[in-house]
Design a protein around this motif. Structure first.
Motif, PDB file in Angstrom:
ATOM      1  N   THR A  35       0.869  -1.071  -0.094  1.00  0.00           N
ATOM      2  CA  THR A  35       0.084  -0.109   0.104  1.00  0.00           C
ATOM      3  C   THR A  35       0.977   1.012  -0.199  1.00  0.00           C
ATOM      4  OG1 THR A  35      -0.037   0.153   2.627  1.00  0.00           O
ATOM      5  CG2 THR A  35      -1.562  -0.977   1.338  1.00  0.00           C
ATOM      6  N   TYR A  36       0.166   2.111  -0.551  1.00  0.00           N
ATOM      7  CA  TYR A  36       0.869   3.677  -0.453  1.00  0.00           C
ATOM      8  C   TYR A  36      -0.213   4.517  -0.354  1.00  0.00           C
ATOM      9  CZ  TYR A  36      -0.369   4.530  -5.370  1.00  0.00           C
ATOM     10  OH  TYR A  36      -1.156   4.666  -6.625  1.00  0.00           O
ATOM     11  N   THR A  37       0.069   5.774   0.287  1.00  0.00           N
ATOM     12  CA  THR A  37      -0.790   7.051   0.358  1.00  0.00           C
ATOM     13  C   THR A  37      -0.561   8.188  -0.306  1.00  0.00           C
ATOM     14  OG1 THR A  37      -1.325   6.297   2.682  1.00  0.00           O
ATOM     15  CG2 THR A  37      -1.986   8.418   1.985  1.00  0.00           C
ATOM     16  N   LEU A  38      -1.664   8.601  -1.185  1.00  0.00           N
ATOM     17  CA  LEU A  38      -1.325   9.735  -1.911  1.00  0.00           C
ATOM     18  C   LEU A  38      -2.538  10.690  -1.992  1.00  0.00           C
ATOM     19  CD1 LEU A  38       0.510  11.059  -4.303  1.00  0.00           C
ATOM     20  CD2 LEU A  38      -1.023   9.979  -5.926  1.00  0.00           C
ATOM     21  N   ASN A  39      -2.430  12.060  -1.352  1.00  0.00           N
ATOM     22  CA  ASN A  39      -3.221  12.846  -1.195  1.00  0.00           C
ATOM     23  C   ASN A  39      -4.415  12.529  -0.184  1.00  0.00           C
ATOM     24  OD1 ASN A  39      -2.013  14.706  -3.102  1.00  0.00           O
ATOM     25  ND2 ASN A  39      -2.969  13.906  -4.898  1.00  0.00           N
ATOM     26  N   LYS A  54      19.506 -19.526  -4.836  1.00  0.00           N
ATOM     27  CA  LYS A  54      20.593 -20.988  -4.935  1.00  0.00           C
ATOM     28  C   LYS A  54      19.794 -21.894  -5.689  1.00  0.00           C
ATOM     29  CE  LYS A  54      22.957 -24.018  -1.594  1.00  0.00           C
ATOM     30  NZ  LYS A  54      23.094 -24.496  -0.279  1.00  0.00           N
ATOM     31  N   GLY A  55      20.609 -22.675  -6.583  1.00  0.00           N
ATOM     32  CA  GLY A  55      20.213 -23.591  -7.266  1.00  0.00           C
ATOM     33  C   GLY A  55      19.493 -23.150  -8.556  1.00  0.00           C
ATOM     34  N   LYS A  56      19.660 -21.735  -8.935  1.00  0.00           N
ATOM     35  CA  LYS A  56      18.955 -21.457 -10.188  1.00  0.00           C
ATOM     36  C   LYS A  56      20.118 -20.721 -11.163  1.00  0.00           C
ATOM     37  CE  LYS A  56      14.481 -22.590  -9.590  1.00  0.00           C
ATOM     38  NZ  LYS A  56      13.765 -23.285 -10.333  1.00  0.00           N
ATOM     39  N   ASP A  57      20.254 -21.003 -12.247  1.00  0.00           N
ATOM     40  CA  ASP A  57      21.283 -20.485 -13.148  1.00  0.00           C
ATOM     41  C   ASP A  57      21.053 -19.000 -13.611  1.00  0.00           C
ATOM     42  OD1 ASP A  57      22.483 -22.946 -12.762  1.00  0.00           O
ATOM     43  OD2 ASP A  57      21.588 -23.874 -14.439  1.00  0.00           O
ATOM     44  N   PHE A  58      20.966 -18.144 -12.629  1.00  0.00           N
ATOM     45  CA  PHE A  58      20.736 -16.818 -13.087  1.00  0.00           C
ATOM     46  C   PHE A  58      21.363 -15.913 -12.075  1.00  0.00           C
ATOM     47  CE2 PHE A  58      16.496 -17.441 -11.042  1.00  0.00           C
ATOM     48  CZ  PHE A  58      16.507 -16.288  -9.954  1.00  0.00           C
ATOM     49  N   VAL A  59      21.578 -14.583 -12.565  1.00  0.00           N
ATOM     50  CA  VAL A  59      21.803 -13.468 -11.812  1.00  0.00           C
ATOM     51  C   VAL A  59      20.980 -12.167 -12.154  1.00  0.00           C
ATOM     52  CG1 VAL A  59      23.874 -14.390 -10.740  1.00  0.00           C
ATOM     53  CG2 VAL A  59      24.033 -12.840 -12.690  1.00  0.00           C
ATOM     54  N   CYS A  60      20.729 -11.408 -11.467  1.00  0.00           N
ATOM     55  CA  CYS A  60      19.904 -10.281 -11.891  1.00  0.00           C
ATOM     56  C   CYS A  60      20.542  -9.145 -11.556  1.00  0.00           C
ATOM     57  CB  CYS A  60      18.504 -10.215 -11.167  1.00  0.00           C
ATOM     58  SG  CYS A  60      17.246 -11.667 -12.002  1.00  0.00           S
ATOM     59  N   VAL A  61      20.931  -8.328 -12.446  1.00  0.00           N
ATOM     60  CA  VAL A  61      21.534  -6.936 -12.075  1.00  0.00           C
ATOM     61  C   VAL A  61      20.549  -5.769 -12.757  1.00  0.00           C
ATOM     62  CG1 VAL A  61      23.652  -5.678 -12.531  1.00  0.00           C
ATOM     63  CG2 VAL A  61      23.753  -8.210 -12.387  1.00  0.00           C
ATOM     64  N   GLU A  62      19.976  -5.089 -11.855  1.00  0.00           N
ATOM     65  CA  GLU A  62      18.776  -4.402 -12.115  1.00  0.00           C
ATOM     66  C   GLU A  62      19.185  -2.724 -11.898  1.00  0.00           C
ATOM     67  OE1 GLU A  62      15.316  -5.909  -9.908  1.00  0.00           O
ATOM     68  OE2 GLU A  62      16.630  -7.966  -9.644  1.00  0.00           O
ATOM     69  N   PRO A  63      19.073  -2.057 -12.839  1.00  0.00           N
ATOM     70  CA  PRO A  63      19.064  -0.517 -12.570  1.00  0.00           C
ATOM     71  C   PRO A  63      17.628   0.066 -12.385  1.00  0.00           C
ATOM     72  CG  PRO A  63      19.830  -1.295 -14.697  1.00  0.00           C
ATOM     73  CD  PRO A  63      19.321  -2.303 -14.196  1.00  0.00           C
ATOM     74  N   TRP A  64      17.667   0.594 -11.130  1.00  0.00           N
ATOM     75  CA  TRP A  64      16.214   1.267 -10.649  1.00  0.00           C
ATOM     76  C   TRP A  64      16.649   2.680 -10.601  1.00  0.00           C
ATOM     77  CZ3 TRP A  64      14.320  -2.157  -5.876  1.00  0.00           C
ATOM     78  CH2 TRP A  64      14.076  -3.439  -6.252  1.00  0.00           C
ATOM     79  N   THR A  65      15.497   3.320 -10.877  1.00  0.00           N
ATOM     80  CA  THR A  65      15.444   4.913 -10.518  1.00  0.00           C
ATOM     81  C   THR A  65      15.410   5.173  -9.040  1.00  0.00           C
ATOM     82  OG1 THR A  65      13.165   5.140 -10.784  1.00  0.00           O
ATOM     83  CG2 THR A  65      14.646   5.414 -12.841  1.00  0.00           C
ATOM     84  N   ALA A  66      14.879   4.199  -8.364  1.00  0.00           N
ATOM     85  CA  ALA A  66      14.574   4.722  -6.782  1.00  0.00           C
ATOM     86  C   ALA A  66      14.405   3.280  -6.168  1.00  0.00           C
ATOM     87  CB  ALA A  66      13.315   5.375  -6.777  1.00  0.00           C
ATOM     88  N   ALA A  67      14.718   3.332  -4.967  1.00  0.00           N
ATOM     89  CA  ALA A  67      14.670   2.025  -4.034  1.00  0.00           C
ATOM     90  C   ALA A  67      13.301   1.552  -3.765  1.00  0.00           C
ATOM     91  CB  ALA A  67      15.269   2.092  -2.659  1.00  0.00           C
ATOM     92  N   ARG A  68      12.946   0.335  -3.154  1.00  0.00           N
ATOM     93  CA  ARG A  68      11.541   0.029  -2.898  1.00  0.00           C
ATOM     94  C   ARG A  68      10.810   1.007  -1.947  1.00  0.00           C
ATOM     95  NH1 ARG A  68      12.079  -5.886  -0.984  1.00  0.00           N
ATOM     96  NH2 ARG A  68      13.525  -5.856  -2.837  1.00  0.00           N
ATOM     97  N   ASN A  69       9.635   0.995  -1.871  1.00  0.00           N
ATOM     98  CA  ASN A  69       8.730   1.729  -1.121  1.00  0.00           C
ATOM     99  C   ASN A  69       8.979   3.265  -1.433  1.00  0.00           C
ATOM    100  OD1 ASN A  69       6.886   1.872   0.972  1.00  0.00           O
ATOM    101  ND2 ASN A  69       8.199   2.411   2.472  1.00  0.00           N
ATOM    102  N   SER A  70       9.462   3.662  -2.538  1.00  0.00           N
ATOM    103  CA  SER A  70       9.752   5.163  -2.649  1.00  0.00           C
ATOM    104  C   SER A  70       8.349   5.947  -2.846  1.00  0.00           C
ATOM    105  CB  SER A  70      10.484   5.447  -3.958  1.00  0.00           C
ATOM    106  OG  SER A  70       9.883   4.801  -5.099  1.00  0.00           O
ATOM    107  N   LEU A  71       7.325   5.397  -3.313  1.00  0.00           N
ATOM    108  CA  LEU A  71       6.053   6.152  -3.269  1.00  0.00           C
ATOM    109  C   LEU A  71       5.628   6.394  -1.954  1.00  0.00           C
ATOM    110  CD1 LEU A  71       3.615   4.351  -6.045  1.00  0.00           C
ATOM    111  CD2 LEU A  71       4.641   6.657  -5.833  1.00  0.00           C
ATOM    112  N   ASN A  72       6.028   5.992  -1.059  1.00  0.00           N
ATOM    113  CA  ASN A  72       5.643   6.195   0.413  1.00  0.00           C
ATOM    114  C   ASN A  72       6.692   7.005   1.106  1.00  0.00           C
ATOM    115  OD1 ASN A  72       3.114   4.975   1.206  1.00  0.00           O
ATOM    116  ND2 ASN A  72       4.408   3.081   1.098  1.00  0.00           N
ATOM    117  N   THR A  73       8.254   6.871   0.764  1.00  0.00           N
ATOM    118  CA  THR A  73       9.169   7.762   1.395  1.00  0.00           C
ATOM    119  C   THR A  73       9.557   8.915   0.448  1.00  0.00           C
ATOM    120  OG1 THR A  73      11.138   6.560  -0.040  1.00  0.00           O
ATOM    121  CG2 THR A  73      10.098   5.711   2.056  1.00  0.00           C
TER     122      THR A  73
END
Length: 283
Positions: free
Chosen positions: A76-80, A242-261
Protein backbone atom coordinates in the motif's frame (compact mmCIF):
# COMPACT_ATOMS: atom_id res chain seq x y z
CA UNK A 1 12.54 1.11 -40.75
CA UNK A 2 14.08 -1.62 -38.62
CA UNK A 3 13.14 -5.03 -39.96
CA UNK A 4 11.71 -7.76 -37.81
CA UNK A 5 9.73 -10.95 -38.18
CA UNK A 6 6.72 -12.19 -36.24
CA UNK A 7 6.05 -15.76 -35.17
CA UNK A 8 2.83 -17.05 -33.63
CA UNK A 9 3.80 -19.29 -30.73
CA UNK A 10 1.86 -19.50 -27.48
CA UNK A 11 2.14 -15.71 -27.70
CA UNK A 12 2.90 -13.59 -30.74
CA UNK A 13 6.69 -13.15 -30.72
CA UNK A 14 8.61 -10.36 -32.47
CA UNK A 15 12.15 -11.17 -33.58
CA UNK A 16 14.65 -8.38 -34.28
CA UNK A 17 18.23 -8.79 -35.51
CA UNK A 18 20.29 -11.14 -37.64
CA UNK A 19 22.11 -14.44 -37.30
CA UNK A 20 24.89 -12.83 -35.26
CA UNK A 21 22.64 -11.12 -32.72
CA UNK A 22 18.88 -11.22 -32.22
CA UNK A 23 16.26 -10.55 -29.58
CA UNK A 24 12.77 -11.93 -29.11
CA UNK A 25 9.98 -9.82 -27.58
CA UNK A 26 6.51 -10.83 -26.41
CA UNK A 27 4.31 -7.71 -26.13
CA UNK A 28 1.37 -9.66 -24.72
CA UNK A 29 3.37 -10.81 -21.67
CA UNK A 30 4.34 -7.43 -20.28
CA UNK A 31 6.39 -6.28 -23.26
CA UNK A 32 9.13 -8.64 -22.15
CA UNK A 33 12.33 -9.47 -23.99
CA UNK A 34 12.47 -13.26 -23.65
CA UNK A 35 15.70 -14.05 -25.48
CA UNK A 36 18.92 -12.41 -26.65
CA UNK A 37 21.33 -14.54 -28.64
CA UNK A 38 24.78 -13.20 -29.45
CA UNK A 39 26.83 -15.51 -31.66
CA UNK A 40 25.89 -18.94 -30.37
CA UNK A 41 25.22 -17.89 -26.76
CA UNK A 42 21.90 -17.18 -25.09
CA UNK A 43 22.41 -14.21 -22.78
CA UNK A 44 19.17 -14.47 -20.78
CA UNK A 45 17.78 -17.07 -18.45
CA UNK A 46 14.14 -18.04 -18.91
CA UNK A 47 11.92 -20.23 -16.75
CA UNK A 48 9.96 -21.63 -19.68
CA UNK A 49 7.51 -23.53 -17.48
CA UNK A 50 6.39 -20.40 -15.60
CA UNK A 51 6.21 -18.50 -18.88
CA UNK A 52 3.52 -20.83 -20.22
CA UNK A 53 1.20 -19.94 -17.32
CA UNK A 54 -0.43 -16.50 -17.81
CA UNK A 55 -1.32 -16.26 -14.12
CA UNK A 56 2.34 -16.51 -13.01
CA UNK A 57 4.88 -13.71 -13.15
CA UNK A 58 7.71 -14.33 -15.60
CA UNK A 59 11.10 -15.32 -14.24
CA UNK A 60 13.51 -14.61 -17.05
CA UNK A 61 14.29 -12.19 -19.85
CA UNK A 62 13.80 -8.52 -18.96
CA UNK A 63 10.62 -7.79 -16.97
CA UNK A 64 9.64 -4.10 -16.89
CA UNK A 65 9.16 -2.42 -13.49
CA UNK A 66 6.64 0.45 -13.38
CA UNK A 67 5.29 2.48 -11.59
CA UNK A 68 7.24 1.04 -8.64
CA UNK A 69 10.34 -1.05 -8.13
CA UNK A 70 10.28 -3.72 -5.44
CA UNK A 71 7.48 -3.90 -2.94
CA UNK A 72 5.88 -1.75 -0.23
CA UNK A 73 4.67 -2.65 3.29
CA UNK A 74 1.28 -4.33 2.90
CA UNK A 75 1.47 -3.41 -0.81
CA UNK A 76 0.00 0.00 0.00
CA UNK A 77 0.87 3.67 -0.41
CA UNK A 78 -0.89 6.91 0.42
CA UNK A 79 -1.37 9.79 -2.00
CA UNK A 80 -3.37 12.94 -1.23
CA UNK A 81 -4.94 11.19 1.74
CA UNK A 82 -6.10 8.21 -0.33
CA UNK A 83 -4.75 4.70 0.22
CA UNK A 84 -3.90 2.64 -2.87
CA UNK A 85 -2.70 -0.93 -3.35
CA UNK A 86 0.11 -1.93 -5.71
CA UNK A 87 1.80 -5.32 -5.76
CA UNK A 88 5.53 -5.90 -6.17
CA UNK A 89 7.20 -4.15 -9.13
CA UNK A 90 3.92 -2.59 -10.27
CA UNK A 91 1.65 -3.68 -13.10
CA UNK A 92 3.62 -3.02 -16.31
CA UNK A 93 5.21 -6.49 -16.37
CA UNK A 94 1.78 -8.16 -16.18
CA UNK A 95 -0.15 -6.20 -18.81
CA UNK A 96 -0.27 -6.51 -22.60
CA UNK A 97 1.64 -3.83 -24.53
CA UNK A 98 0.88 -2.59 -28.03
CA UNK A 99 3.40 -2.54 -30.88
CA UNK A 100 3.99 0.81 -32.60
CA UNK A 101 4.28 -0.28 -36.22
CA UNK A 102 5.50 3.19 -37.30
CA UNK A 103 8.72 3.00 -35.30
CA UNK A 104 11.85 3.73 -37.34
CA UNK A 105 14.62 2.53 -35.03
CA UNK A 106 13.77 -0.84 -33.59
CA UNK A 107 10.64 -2.27 -32.00
CA UNK A 108 8.57 0.15 -29.93
CA UNK A 109 5.95 -0.97 -27.45
CA UNK A 110 3.38 1.23 -25.76
CA UNK A 111 1.48 0.86 -22.49
CA UNK A 112 -1.32 3.27 -21.63
CA UNK A 113 -3.45 3.72 -18.54
CA UNK A 114 -6.76 1.86 -18.22
CA UNK A 115 -9.62 1.93 -15.70
CA UNK A 116 -7.85 -0.97 -13.96
CA UNK A 117 -4.53 0.87 -13.62
CA UNK A 118 -6.30 4.08 -12.52
CA UNK A 119 -7.86 2.17 -9.64
CA UNK A 120 -4.40 1.41 -8.17
CA UNK A 121 -2.38 4.30 -9.62
CA UNK A 122 -4.54 7.40 -10.23
CA UNK A 123 -2.69 8.84 -13.24
CA UNK A 124 -3.30 8.72 -16.95
CA UNK A 125 -0.04 7.89 -18.69
CA UNK A 126 1.66 6.63 -21.82
CA UNK A 127 4.85 4.60 -21.52
CA UNK A 128 6.97 3.72 -24.54
CA UNK A 129 9.84 1.23 -24.65
CA UNK A 130 11.98 1.08 -27.80
CA UNK A 131 14.32 -1.89 -28.20
CA UNK A 132 17.26 -1.21 -30.54
CA UNK A 133 19.82 -3.85 -31.48
CA UNK A 134 23.14 -2.61 -32.86
CA UNK A 135 25.68 -5.39 -33.24
CA UNK A 136 26.11 -6.90 -29.79
CA UNK A 137 24.56 -3.89 -27.99
CA UNK A 138 20.93 -3.85 -26.88
CA UNK A 139 19.64 -0.35 -26.12
CA UNK A 140 16.34 0.25 -24.35
CA UNK A 141 14.96 3.77 -24.74
CA UNK A 142 12.09 4.61 -22.42
CA UNK A 143 9.66 7.53 -22.26
CA UNK A 144 7.11 8.20 -19.52
CA UNK A 145 4.39 10.71 -20.43
CA UNK A 146 1.95 12.16 -17.93
CA UNK A 147 -1.51 12.66 -19.44
CA UNK A 148 -3.07 13.73 -16.14
CA UNK A 149 -3.62 17.23 -14.77
CA UNK A 150 -1.37 16.73 -11.72
CA UNK A 151 2.27 15.84 -11.23
CA UNK A 152 2.85 12.09 -11.61
CA UNK A 153 5.31 10.34 -9.26
CA UNK A 154 6.88 7.03 -10.21
CA UNK A 155 9.94 4.84 -10.14
CA UNK A 156 11.04 2.56 -12.95
CA UNK A 157 13.50 -0.23 -13.50
CA UNK A 158 14.55 -3.13 -15.67
CA UNK A 159 15.02 -6.62 -14.24
CA UNK A 160 17.28 -8.63 -16.59
CA UNK A 161 17.91 -12.29 -15.77
CA UNK A 162 21.36 -13.24 -17.05
CA UNK A 163 22.06 -16.91 -17.65
CA UNK A 164 24.95 -18.06 -15.44
CA UNK A 165 25.51 -21.83 -15.50
CA UNK A 166 28.53 -21.55 -13.14
CA UNK A 167 28.26 -18.69 -10.65
CA UNK A 168 31.68 -19.50 -9.18
CA UNK A 169 33.20 -18.19 -12.43
CA UNK A 170 31.61 -14.74 -12.16
CA UNK A 171 33.37 -11.48 -11.39
CA UNK A 172 31.65 -8.14 -10.86
CA UNK A 173 32.53 -4.48 -11.21
CA UNK A 174 29.73 -2.51 -9.58
CA UNK A 175 29.35 1.27 -9.06
CA UNK A 176 29.77 1.24 -5.28
CA UNK A 177 32.07 -0.26 -2.66
CA UNK A 178 29.13 -0.92 -0.33
CA UNK A 179 25.72 -2.56 -0.54
CA UNK A 180 22.70 -2.96 1.73
CA UNK A 181 21.05 -6.32 2.31
CA UNK A 182 17.37 -5.77 1.46
CA UNK A 183 16.19 -8.26 4.08
CA UNK A 184 18.36 -7.37 7.10
CA UNK A 185 19.00 -3.73 6.03
CA UNK A 186 22.63 -4.23 7.12
CA UNK A 187 25.40 -2.58 5.08
CA UNK A 188 28.38 -4.60 3.85
CA UNK A 189 31.58 -3.78 2.03
CA UNK A 190 31.59 -5.06 -1.55
CA UNK A 191 34.80 -6.86 -2.48
CA UNK A 192 33.84 -7.93 -5.99
CA UNK A 193 31.94 -11.14 -5.28
CA UNK A 194 29.10 -12.80 -3.37
CA UNK A 195 28.57 -15.90 -1.23
CA UNK A 196 26.55 -18.07 -3.58
CA UNK A 197 26.08 -20.75 -0.92
CA UNK A 198 23.32 -18.55 0.54
CA UNK A 199 19.73 -19.48 -0.31
CA UNK A 200 19.06 -15.98 -1.64
CA UNK A 201 21.05 -12.82 -2.26
CA UNK A 202 19.03 -9.59 -2.50
CA UNK A 203 21.15 -6.47 -2.15
CA UNK A 204 21.06 -2.86 -3.28
CA UNK A 205 23.90 -0.57 -4.31
CA UNK A 206 23.16 3.11 -3.77
CA UNK A 207 24.66 6.09 -5.61
CA UNK A 208 24.79 4.01 -8.78
CA UNK A 209 24.41 7.13 -10.92
CA UNK A 210 27.88 8.25 -9.87
CA UNK A 211 29.40 5.72 -12.29
CA UNK A 212 26.44 4.62 -14.46
CA UNK A 213 27.92 1.23 -15.25
CA UNK A 214 28.02 -2.37 -14.03
CA UNK A 215 30.15 -5.16 -15.51
CA UNK A 216 29.80 -8.93 -15.20
CA UNK A 217 32.58 -11.20 -16.43
CA UNK A 218 31.74 -14.90 -16.86
CA UNK A 219 34.96 -16.87 -17.32
CA UNK A 220 33.04 -20.11 -17.90
CA UNK A 221 31.52 -18.67 -21.08
CA UNK A 222 34.36 -16.28 -22.01
CA UNK A 223 31.78 -13.51 -21.86
CA UNK A 224 31.81 -9.93 -20.59
CA UNK A 225 28.55 -8.06 -20.13
CA UNK A 226 28.51 -4.28 -19.63
CA UNK A 227 25.36 -2.50 -18.45
CA UNK A 228 25.23 1.27 -18.91
CA UNK A 229 22.41 3.39 -17.50
CA UNK A 230 21.60 7.08 -17.33
CA UNK A 231 21.73 9.46 -14.37
CA UNK A 232 18.09 8.84 -13.42
CA UNK A 233 19.01 5.35 -12.22
CA UNK A 234 20.11 5.97 -8.65
CA UNK A 235 20.27 2.38 -7.42
CA UNK A 236 21.41 -1.02 -8.65
CA UNK A 237 19.91 -4.25 -7.32
CA UNK A 238 21.61 -7.64 -7.40
CA UNK A 239 19.42 -10.69 -6.88
CA UNK A 240 19.80 -14.44 -7.24
CA UNK A 241 18.62 -17.64 -5.58
CA UNK A 242 20.49 -20.84 -4.85
CA UNK A 243 20.09 -23.63 -7.38
CA UNK A 244 18.94 -21.37 -10.23
CA UNK A 245 21.22 -20.54 -13.15
CA UNK A 246 20.72 -16.79 -13.19
CA UNK A 247 21.79 -13.53 -11.64
CA UNK A 248 19.77 -10.34 -11.91
CA UNK A 249 21.52 -6.97 -12.17
CA UNK A 250 18.76 -4.36 -12.11
CA UNK A 251 19.10 -0.60 -12.66
CA UNK A 252 16.31 1.13 -10.68
CA UNK A 253 15.53 4.84 -10.48
CA UNK A 254 14.60 4.52 -6.80
CA UNK A 255 14.62 1.99 -3.98
CA UNK A 256 11.58 0.00 -2.92
CA UNK A 257 8.77 1.86 -1.10
CA UNK A 258 9.73 5.16 -2.73
CA UNK A 259 6.06 6.08 -3.31
CA UNK A 260 5.79 6.28 0.48
CA UNK A 261 9.23 7.65 1.37
CA UNK A 262 9.57 10.01 -1.60
CA UNK A 263 13.27 9.20 -1.88
CA UNK A 264 14.56 9.55 -5.46
CA UNK A 265 11.06 9.53 -6.91
CA UNK A 266 10.73 10.86 -10.43
CA UNK A 267 7.97 13.39 -11.11
CA UNK A 268 6.49 14.11 -14.53
CA UNK A 269 4.51 17.32 -14.84
CA UNK A 270 1.16 17.32 -16.74
CA UNK A 271 1.54 16.82 -20.49
CA UNK A 272 5.28 16.29 -20.09
CA UNK A 273 7.66 13.38 -20.64
CA UNK A 274 10.73 11.98 -18.90
CA UNK A 275 13.14 9.89 -20.97
CA UNK A 276 15.34 7.10 -19.60
CA UNK A 277 17.84 4.79 -21.24
CA UNK A 278 19.90 1.72 -20.49
CA UNK A 279 22.09 -0.39 -22.75
CA UNK A 280 23.75 -3.78 -22.49
CA UNK A 281 26.81 -4.83 -24.49
CA UNK A 282 28.21 -8.34 -24.84
CA UNK A 283 31.91 -8.89 -25.58
Amino acid sequence: MASYTVEQRQYKTYILGDRNSKIEIVPERGGIVTSWVVGDQEIFYMDTERFTHPDLSVRGGIPILFPICGNMPDNTYTLNGQVYHLTQHGFARNLPWQVDTEDQDGISLILTSTPETLAVYPFEFKVRFTYILTGSTLTIKQSYTNLSNQSMPFSAGTHPYFATPDKSELKFEFPSAEFVDQKSFVSHAFLGGFDFSLDEIDVMFFNAAAHNRAIITDASRNLKLTIDFDEHHKTLVFWTVKGKDFVCVEPWTAARNSLNTGENLLFVEPNSTINLQISMTVN
